[in-house]
Design an enzyme around this catalytic site. Structure first.
Site, PDB file in Angstrom:
ATOM      1  N   ARG A 239       0.862  -1.186   0.000  1.00 41.39           N
ATOM      2  CA  ARG A 239       0.000   0.000   0.000  1.00 41.39           C
ATOM      3  C   ARG A 239       0.898   1.235   0.000  1.00 41.39           C
ATOM      4  NH1 ARG A 239      -3.395  -2.834  -1.518  1.00 41.39           N
ATOM      5  NH2 ARG A 239      -5.445  -3.290  -0.626  1.00 41.39           N
ATOM      6  N   GLU A 268      -3.045   7.466  -5.012  1.00 40.12           N
ATOM      7  CA  GLU A 268      -3.306   6.786  -6.284  1.00 40.12           C
ATOM      8  C   GLU A 268      -4.511   7.442  -6.916  1.00 40.12           C
ATOM      9  OE1 GLU A 268      -3.602   2.535  -5.857  1.00 40.12           O
ATOM     10  OE2 GLU A 268      -1.628   2.399  -4.941  1.00 40.12           O
ATOM     11  N   HIS A 287      -0.679  -0.153  -9.751  1.00 33.47           N
ATOM     12  CA  HIS A 287      -1.363  -1.069  -8.820  1.00 33.47           C
ATOM     13  C   HIS A 287      -1.935  -2.286  -9.566  1.00 33.47           C
ATOM     14  CE1 HIS A 287      -3.582  -1.183  -4.695  1.00 33.47           C
ATOM     15  NE2 HIS A 287      -3.358  -2.412  -5.150  1.00 33.47           N
TER      16      HIS A 287
HETATM   17  C1  DGY Z   1      -5.324  -6.343  -2.733  1.00 40.67           C
HETATM   18  O1  DGY Z   1      -5.866  -7.435  -2.898  1.00 40.67           O
HETATM   19  O2  DGY Z   1      -5.227  -5.825  -1.621  1.00 40.67           O
HETATM   20  C2  DGY Z   1      -4.799  -5.677  -3.939  1.00 40.67           C
HETATM   21  O3  DGY Z   1      -3.949  -4.635  -3.626  1.00 40.67           O
HETATM   22  C3  DGY Z   1      -5.943  -5.187  -4.788  1.00 40.67           C
HETATM   23  O4  DGY Z   1      -6.566  -4.144  -4.087  1.00 40.67           O
END
Ligand code: DGY
Length: 330
Positions: A239, A268, A287
């Site tokens: 993240r 993002e 992402h």
């Molecule tokens: C997750 O599964 O957390 C990925 O980052 C997709 O949001």
């Protein structure tokens, strides 16, 4: 009466198929992007279960109007968009989709590591700009990964697959830092548990695979980067909120660390004029960690199964607040 489920984006059709086949009444938001929170609340008020995505803000405002929900099944392994303590207080189980995306996400971390070490994304851009003139004996030099130390922050499933990849390909030594030690994984991967400071100081490649929480938010900031090797590569596929982007830019501009590979940014989406995108030793992706057909199909299936199992047996196979289920059955 049939239970109603709202799926908040178009996701692989298996989720809808499984739910419909089991007799649920399914509505899918088919807009281009996520709903605004008022749109989401308006629709969630009319259903029993929500199949949510990371862009849905399920905070106190949401729960104040949707406390009636029976279950929330998140189409992601991460759930930092959901106020889980509030869901727990209201007795709403929250499911997620671990495992099925571990290989795909670790592949992105592994790919970013190689791309950064050889400045691949940047050099690709130089060709597009007509800058490939001749062979350059002293330019465009990257660094090799063989025998280097890989530091994993967050030694869950994805972090372990990344460690496996790096050991197999480059014989890298694995060190890790995690909330708690994982002895079976240590043995399997010959990995060594270290303190956070040791992780910073000893890693040649430091790859983040943790959740975003109050403890990890902004943890990779100027203080952390100062402790890393000037030759270190920082990778984040977890993240964007776990690193401080302004501090990362400064660290790279001043040679405090060598390079960075990001699949997640803060915020993002990243804007096209972000200085990181112009840096030779940086590789950024939008992402896409779980963006394979296999992983996304698996995520859709698990999210649907979390809902199905909840209504069938009062169980949520992948539940992030299982205490809610225990309370319900007691
Ligand atoms: C997750 O599964 O957390 C990925 O980052 C997709 O949001």
């Amino acid at each position: 009466m049939a239970k109603k489920v709202l799926i908040t984006r178009i996701i692989p059709s298996i989720a809808r198929q499984l739910l419909t086949k089991a007799g649920f009444e399914v509505t899918v938001w088919e807009g281009e992007g996520p709903m605004t929170q008022p749109q989401l609340i308006e629709r969630a008020k009319k259903v029993d279960a929500l199949l949510s995505l990371g862009a849905d803000k399920l905070d106190k405002t949401f729960f104040s109007q949707c406390s009636h929900l029976n279950i929330i099944a998140q189409f992601a392994v991460g759930y930092d968009n959901i106020d889980v303590p509030e869901a727990t207080r209201l007795g709403i189980p929250v499911g997620n989709t671990p495992d099925v995306l571990s290989e795909a996400t670790a592949d992105v971390a592994f790919g970013l590591m190689i791309a950064v070490s050889r400045k691949m994304f940047y050099l690709h851009k130089t060709i597009l700009q007509g800058e490939w003139k001749q062979f350059e004996p002293l330019k465009n030099l990257g660094m090799e990964l063989t025998g280097k130390t890989l530091g994993i922050f967050g030694f869950g499933r994805i972090g372990q697959v990344m460690a496996q990849r790096c050991m197999g390909a480059y014989g890298m030594q694995v060190i890790y830092h995690n909330r708690s030690r994982n002895l079976p994984a240590e043995q399997k991967l010959n990995a060594r548990y270290v303190s956070f400071d040791e992780l910073l100081q000893q890693s040649d490649v430091l790859s983040v695979h943790s959740v975003l929480s109050a403890e990890t938010k902004g943890l990779f900031n100027s203080h952390a980067f100062q402790k890393m090797k000037p030759t270190a590569i920082f990778i984040n596929t977890a993240r964007g909120g776990v690193h401080n982007e302004a501090d990362l830019i400064t660290a790279l501009q001043n040679g405090i660390i060598w390079g960075a590979g990001l699949d997640v940014t803060n915020p993002e989406p990243m804007q096209a004029d972000n200085p990181l995108l112009a840096m030779p030793q940086v590789a950024v992706l939008p992402h896409i960690g779980s963006a394979t057909i296999e992983a996304r199909t698996g995520m859709a299936r698990l999210a649907a199964e979390n809902i199905l199992e909840f209504y069938r047996h009062g169980n949520v196979p992948h539940c992030v607040n299982p205490e809610v289920l225990t309370e319900k059955t007691n």
